[in-house]
Design a protein around this motif. Sequence first.
Motif, short mmCIF file in Angstrom:
data_model
loop_
_atom_site.label_atom_id
_atom_site.label_comp_id
_atom_site.label_asym_id
_atom_site.label_seq_id
_atom_site.Cartn_x
_atom_site.Cartn_y
_atom_site.Cartn_z
N GLU A 209 0.81 -1.25 -0.16
CA GLU A 209 0.03 -0.05 0.08
C GLU A 209 0.83 1.38 0.07
O GLU A 209 0.61 2.16 -0.92
CB GLU A 209 -0.83 -0.03 1.13
CG GLU A 209 -2.08 0.86 1.14
CD GLU A 209 -3.01 0.87 2.27
OE1 GLU A 209 -3.13 1.94 3.03
OE2 GLU A 209 -3.45 -0.25 2.43
N GLU B 193 2.75 1.73 -3.54
CA GLU B 193 1.86 2.48 -4.44
C GLU B 193 1.54 3.96 -4.28
O GLU B 193 1.77 4.43 -5.15
CB GLU B 193 0.54 1.56 -4.52
CG GLU B 193 0.40 0.25 -5.14
CD GLU B 193 0.70 0.27 -6.66
OE1 GLU B 193 0.31 1.31 -7.28
OE2 GLU B 193 1.80 -0.49 -6.83
N GLN B 194 1.61 4.28 -2.96
CA GLN B 194 1.42 5.72 -2.68
C GLN B 194 2.79 6.37 -3.07
O GLN B 194 2.58 7.51 -3.51
CB GLN B 194 0.94 5.90 -1.22
CG GLN B 194 -0.23 5.46 -0.74
CD GLN B 194 -0.42 5.52 0.78
OE1 GLN B 194 0.44 5.81 1.37
NE2 GLN B 194 -1.69 5.11 1.25
#
Length: 115
Positions: free
Chosen positions: A92, A95-96
Amino acid sequence: MAVATVAPRISPVQPSVITSEEISRYAEITSQLSQLEAQQKSLRAELLGLHEAGAEQETGSPYLLAFVDQVRRTVDWKNHALQLATKLYGIEKAEQWKLKVEVAAPAQAITQGSR
């Protein structure tokens, strides 16, 4: 083979319209360029084949081909950086990070003409 050179037409007054003649001239030159590039690719493949088969170059020519054998490696650094970010921060957050880097990258305006 003779290659035509094209001198740009310089006018003291900027034209407000791209003429049909200019477009046709551009299309003609682009077509010639495409044909020459295809010929170059074909001749290159032929010459490399001859070289690989052991053919020698004539020495009386003003031009000599330089055949350089080398090994190249291609590394996808973007993919490796994303894999490392995933290991360090988890999927997560990686991806950020990826989105943040892509948004921060400088944009480049491109005007593309058809060929």
